[in-house]
Design an enzyme around this catalytic site. Sequence first.
Site, PDB file in Angstrom:
ATOM      1  N   LYS A  43       2.732  -2.824  -6.487  1.00 50.81           N
ATOM      2  CA  LYS A  43       3.362  -1.711  -7.163  1.00 50.81           C
ATOM      3  C   LYS A  43       2.859  -0.359  -6.641  1.00 50.81           C
ATOM      4  O   LYS A  43       3.515   0.656  -6.785  1.00 50.81           O
ATOM      5  CB  LYS A  43       3.053  -1.773  -8.672  1.00 50.81           C
ATOM      6  CG  LYS A  43       3.592  -2.960  -9.396  1.00 50.81           C
ATOM      7  CD  LYS A  43       3.086  -2.896 -10.846  1.00 50.81           C
ATOM      8  CE  LYS A  43       3.482  -4.142 -11.615  1.00 50.81           C
ATOM      9  NZ  LYS A  43       2.861  -4.152 -12.949  1.00 50.81           N
ATOM     10  N   ASP A 103      -7.752  -1.075   2.526  1.00 49.40           N
ATOM     11  CA  ASP A 103      -9.195  -1.169   2.299  1.00 49.40           C
ATOM     12  C   ASP A 103      -9.770  -2.209   3.257  1.00 49.40           C
ATOM     13  O   ASP A 103     -10.140  -1.888   4.383  1.00 49.40           O
ATOM     14  CB  ASP A 103      -9.423  -1.523   0.823  1.00 49.40           C
ATOM     15  CG  ASP A 103     -10.891  -1.619   0.448  1.00 49.40           C
ATOM     16  OD1 ASP A 103     -11.747  -1.278   1.279  1.00 49.40           O
ATOM     17  OD2 ASP A 103     -11.194  -2.044  -0.684  1.00 49.40           O
ATOM     18  N   VAL A 154     -10.022   4.456  -6.267  1.00 50.34           N
ATOM     19  CA  VAL A 154      -9.208   5.618  -6.628  1.00 50.34           C
ATOM     20  C   VAL A 154      -7.984   5.204  -7.452  1.00 50.34           C
ATOM     21  O   VAL A 154      -7.503   4.070  -7.345  1.00 50.34           O
ATOM     22  CB  VAL A 154      -8.749   6.417  -5.386  1.00 50.34           C
ATOM     23  CG1 VAL A 154      -9.921   7.120  -4.734  1.00 50.34           C
ATOM     24  CG2 VAL A 154      -8.024   5.523  -4.383  1.00 50.34           C
ATOM     25  N   ASP A 160      -3.472   2.152  -9.462  1.00 50.97           N
ATOM     26  CA  ASP A 160      -3.890   1.877 -10.842  1.00 50.97           C
ATOM     27  C   ASP A 160      -5.304   1.351 -10.923  1.00 50.97           C
ATOM     28  O   ASP A 160      -5.874   0.875  -9.945  1.00 50.97           O
ATOM     29  CB  ASP A 160      -2.983   0.810 -11.450  1.00 50.97           C
ATOM     30  CG  ASP A 160      -3.278  -0.580 -10.876  1.00 50.97           C
ATOM     31  OD1 ASP A 160      -3.289  -0.714  -9.640  1.00 50.97           O
ATOM     32  OD2 ASP A 160      -3.521  -1.505 -11.668  1.00 50.97           O
TER      33      ASP A 160
HETATM   34  P1  IMP Z   1      -6.976  -4.563   1.010  1.00 52.64           P
HETATM   35  O1  IMP Z   1      -6.152  -5.791   0.964  1.00 52.64           O
HETATM   36  O2  IMP Z   1      -8.432  -4.812   0.772  1.00 52.64           O
HETATM   37  O3  IMP Z   1      -6.744  -3.692   2.235  1.00 52.64           O
HETATM   38  O4  IMP Z   1      -6.588  -3.700  -0.257  1.00 52.64           O
HETATM   39  C1  IMP Z   1      -5.346  -3.176  -0.372  1.00 52.64           C
HETATM   40  C2  IMP Z   1      -4.753  -3.301  -1.752  1.00 52.64           C
HETATM   41  O5  IMP Z   1      -5.732  -3.336  -2.788  1.00 52.64           O
HETATM   42  C3  IMP Z   1      -3.908  -2.085  -1.999  1.00 52.64           C
HETATM   43  O6  IMP Z   1      -2.584  -2.354  -1.674  1.00 52.64           O
HETATM   44  C4  IMP Z   1      -4.122  -1.797  -3.473  1.00 52.64           C
HETATM   45  O7  IMP Z   1      -3.112  -2.442  -4.210  1.00 52.64           O
HETATM   46  C5  IMP Z   1      -5.461  -2.384  -3.794  1.00 52.64           C
HETATM   47  N1  IMP Z   1      -6.510  -1.359  -3.765  1.00 52.64           N
HETATM   48  C6  IMP Z   1      -7.471  -1.192  -2.826  1.00 52.64           C
HETATM   49  N2  IMP Z   1      -8.265  -0.167  -3.117  1.00 52.64           N
HETATM   50  C7  IMP Z   1      -7.784   0.367  -4.251  1.00 52.64           C
HETATM   51  C8  IMP Z   1      -8.180   1.499  -5.050  1.00 52.64           C
HETATM   52  O8  IMP Z   1      -9.145   2.239  -4.774  1.00 52.64           O
HETATM   53  N3  IMP Z   1      -7.424   1.738  -6.155  1.00 52.64           N
HETATM   54  C9  IMP Z   1      -6.362   0.971  -6.516  1.00 52.64           C
HETATM   55  N4  IMP Z   1      -5.963  -0.087  -5.792  1.00 52.64           N
HETATM   56  C10 IMP Z   1      -6.663  -0.393  -4.673  1.00 52.64           C
END
Ligand code: IMP
Length: 185
Positions: A43, A103, A154, A160
Amino acid sequence: MRILKQPQPLLSAERLQSRIDEMAAAVDRDYAGKELLVVCVLKGSYIFMADLTRRLTVPHEIDFIAVSSYGDGTTSSGRVVVTQDLQHDVEGCDILLVEDVVDTGTTIRFLLDDLHKRKAASVRIITLLKKEGVEEEDLPHVDYIGFTIPPVFVVGYGLDYAERFRHLPYVASLSDIDGLDRGEK
Ligand code: IMP
Ligand code: MG
């Protein structure tokens, strides 16, 4: 007299909007003469996608895919599940994948692999935020990055914490939210 300083959001609404102007211009340039399928990763990307696409002049359609990897916590579970699929058959499409934040890269790695398996002609990634801390070589290539931020959790502008704070027009670190207008509904 002690002057209490109000925390500033990490990224104000004004900074977000002017950076998105630049990002849309870059997408327009890169896709000149092409048609695009813009895929919003739900979302968290819904507000970014709405602001981005309203600035694009290249012809495009939109679609949505929902994935879940975080649950209700602030650390990744490392596992990605598609909870709502695309409507388009993406075979042969030039796709712009719109993310809110990259991330660990787990989510985009999964989605890139999935879209290539579905025989998309090309896939580029645009993300509003990229967190520092993960080595570049451990991440898939991200074509457009709005802002690089420290590795803090964040919220706001679509992002969220346990489904709250998505509606804030700025991006703030969760730890600063208490000192800002929480704008709770
Ligand atoms: P990754 O898979 O670790 O790269 O994280 C990406 C997903 O995790 C994003 O699409 C977000 O939905 C969620 N996410 C990562 N960091 C944050 C944050 O600081 N706040 C909110 N959602 C996050
Ligand atoms: Mg996301």
